[in-house]
Design a protein around this motif. Structure first.
Motif, PDB file in Angstrom:
ATOM      1  N   HIS A  78      27.436 -71.533 -56.125  1.00 25.33           N
ATOM      2  CA  HIS A  78      26.070 -71.410 -56.617  1.00 25.33           C
ATOM      3  C   HIS A  78      25.108 -71.239 -55.450  1.00 25.33           C
ATOM      4  O   HIS A  78      25.176 -71.959 -54.454  1.00 25.33           O
ATOM      5  CB  HIS A  78      25.678 -72.653 -57.421  1.00 25.33           C
ATOM      6  N   GLU A  89      23.550 -70.555 -63.553  1.00 23.03           N
ATOM      7  CA  GLU A  89      23.448 -72.011 -63.532  1.00 23.03           C
ATOM      8  C   GLU A  89      24.462 -72.564 -62.541  1.00 23.03           C
ATOM      9  O   GLU A  89      25.429 -71.887 -62.201  1.00 23.03           O
ATOM     10  CB  GLU A  89      23.741 -72.582 -64.929  1.00 23.03           C
ATOM     11  N   ARG A  90      24.221 -73.787 -62.118  1.00 21.49           N
ATOM     12  CA  ARG A  90      25.169 -74.458 -61.232  1.00 21.49           C
ATOM     13  C   ARG A  90      26.237 -75.163 -62.061  1.00 21.49           C
ATOM     14  O   ARG A  90      25.912 -75.995 -62.911  1.00 21.49           O
ATOM     15  CB  ARG A  90      24.445 -75.459 -60.333  1.00 21.49           C
TER      16      ARG A  90
END
Length: 591
Positions: A78, A89-90
């Motif tokens: 990420h 998104e992480r």
């Protein structure tokens, strides 16, 4: 019936699947009769999934639910990728997720679609596959590709680099007993230039360079911005419409001198109509083409091969249809490129041929890839100790014996590094782990470290305590670094730029460690057994020791190395006398 192994080109923009039937490698078409499947996936709010052209048709109405170019996120952490078609998104493991799914899960949907096409056409179940990846995919990206295949219900029997697969498709093994070729692969999202040598039925990649963020998609975006100055401020749906038209215009200009860029009601109200000429496109493409030519020159230099020494130059990837690309390649290599294969299908065809070889349905041929960067571990003093040098042919393995730096030490931390710099801190860490061993005096413990890279380019590190025979084995699958071509190029460039400074620091560090070990030992020996040397010898030893201390204080590498060598030489006779005295003392005790 022979074993069925599919050949799959899992591309950034488009993908394809093939199989060997009746002794012939063929690409398989979907229900609409098309052999190329867009690498696009739509995820509906209700959990439904569509892949390929059907999903692309939904981009205008639901741009936030259609994922394209997922290959760019494979094996990445990420934050390494800043732009993507949908929000990123992480993930819990530090990776990337899109629409709540990992890149492997999205890629698996594409592979399921290809698997379904193959089973529909062949009328039997497909459980194994050969999948291609860009030559510059690192260990984490290759491992992620393999996981995607497994999620899709396929046993991935081999990961093959795309240029290597293309060489098979072009039949480059038939050029002669020994031949050298360049494979120029410019697809939708990635570029690779590989120099291969064919000898005695073996393909070996002599060198490879590329860029995992360069392809036809970038030219589409450049053309869209050229036609619409406010492109970057538009909403996603409008961007999709303009990019689709840019791609159409780009393709049309490969056959015509001019084309009208038409985007009616691209934002729901406004329309755009503008003439674009081939000259306009070539001007826009010039910087992108120049970047590919830089990679070409670097790969030729790495392989120590002149353009005139090549037996063939082949083009792969849909973007090589652009006349300006073909002309630039012809000018650089001094020959017309081989256009005998369909540029969009060559990689998939090569993967299919390799699948046929593995299944035993085609003549055996060996494919050998190379490591793009050196691999090693950090040693005492913060030095990079290379075990597998850059451009080593894989599969391969190499090992070395290491020892403990301190008395009583019960374990050592192994930092696995990738890069070309002399000091560990300047290279990239792929992973680290602790290796336990029996405590022993300084320099007495023995730990063997072996690196093994398999045919898929995945690295396995084995560390063995020689005393106990206990093994610690770690498979490096999640590199925490970005090893795309731009970063590789930067690493190699810095290794050249800082070569003198790096070597000076390495020389100083090694000499400093030797000095810090030698000085206390000499001082203790003189204090305890100084009578074993003459006054002149003692004077030379003390002078040499003082020179080492001065050189240490000055911080100069070559003077310190010379001073340490002088002290080493000055103490040779003294060391021999100490050994002889110790033996005599031991003999007397025994008597």
């Amino acid at each position: 019936m022979s074993e069925l192994i599919l050949g799959i080109d899992l591309g950034t923009t488009n993908s394809a699947v093939g199989a060997v039937e009746s002794g012939f490698p063929i690409l398989l078409a979907d229900a609409e009769g098309r052999r190329i499947t867009p690498s696009a996936v739509w995820f509906g709010a209700d959990g439904s999934v569509e892949v390929g052209r059907k999903s692309l048709r939904r981009r205008a109405s639901e741009p936030g639910r259609v994922i394209t170019s997922i290959k760019r996120l494979m094996g990445r952490r990420h934050g390494e990728e800043t732009e993507f078609c949908v929000p990123m998104e992480r993930a819990a493991d530090g990776g990337v997720a899109v629409l709540g799914r990992s890149p492997e899960e999205v890629s698996a949907e594409i592979l399921r679609e290809l698997k379904g096409i193959a089973e529909f056409r062949l009328g039997r179940t497909a459980e194994k596959a050969v999948i291609t990846v860009p030559a510059y995919f690192n260990d984490a990206q290759r491992a992620a590709t393999k996981r995607a295949g497994e999620i899709a219900g396929l046993e991935v029997v081999r990961i093959v680099s795309e240029p290597t697969a293309a060489a098979l498709a072009y039949g480059l093994d038939k050029l002669g007993e020994r031949s050298r070729v360049a494979v120029y692969d410019l697809g939708g999202g990635t570029f690779d230039l590989s120099v291969l040598e064919m000898q005695d039925g073996v393909f070996q990649v002599l060198a490879t360079r590329g860029d995992t963020r360069l392809g036809g998609d970038d030219l589409d975006a450049t053309l869209a911005r050229h036609c619409m100055e406010d492109f970057d401020s538009l909403d996603p749906a409008a961007k999709v419409r303009l990019l689709a038209e840019a791609e159409r215009v780009k393709c049309a200009l490969s056959d015509r001198e001019s084309e009208i860029f038409r985007a009616p009601f691209y934002d729901g109200a406004l329309s755009l109509e503008k003439e674009v000429t081939r000259a306009d496109l070539e001007k826009l493409a010039k910087p992108l083409i120049a970047r590919t030519l830089t990679c070409c020159r670097q790969a030729l230099a790495d392989a120590n091969v002149a353009a005139a020494d090549l037996d063939a130059v082949v083009l792969v990837g849909g973007s090589t249809r652009i006349p300006a690309v073909r002309g630039a390649v012809a000018d650089l290599f001094g020959r017309e490129p081989d256009l005998s294969q369909h540029p969009d299908e060559a990689v998939a065809l090569g993967a299919t041929i390799q699948a046929g070889v593995l299944a035993g349905t085609l003549r055996k041929m060996v494919l050998l890839d190379v490591t793009p960067l050196s691999l090693g571990i950090e040693t005492f003093g913060g030095l990079m100790n290379v075990l597998i040098p850059r451009n080593t042919t894989i599969p391969c393995k190499a090992g070395e014996m290491f020892t403990n730096a301190a008395a009583g030490q019960a374990s050592m931390r192994l930092r696995v590094l990738q890069g070309e710099r002399e000091m560990a801190r300047d290279n990239w860490e792929l992973g680290n782990f602790d290796v336990p061993f029996e405590p022993a005096p300084k320099g007495q413990a023995r730990v063997g470290v072996q690196f093994r890279i398999d045919e898929n380019g995945i690295l396995e590190v084995l560390a063995r305590d020689v005393t106990t025979g206990l093994d610690t084995v770690v498979e490096i699958r999640s590199a925490a670094v970005n090893v795309d071509d731009e970063a590789v190029e930067k690493m190699v460039g810095e290794s050249v730029e800082f070569a003198f400074e790096d070597m000076a620091e390495r020389i100083f560090t090694e000499a400093k460690m030797k000095a810090e070990e030698l000085l206390p030992a000499v001082e203790q020996a003189l204090a305890e057994a100084g009578d074993l040397v003459s006054a002149d010898e003692r004077g030379e030893i003390e002078a040499a020791a003082a020179a080492v201390k001065d050189a240490l204080a000055a911080g100069l590498p070559n003077p310190l190395k010379a001073a340490v060598q002088r002290l080493d030489k000055a103490t040779e006779a003294f060391a021999a006398a100490l050994v002889e005295k110790a033996m005599m003392d031991a003999l007397e005790r025994r008597l």
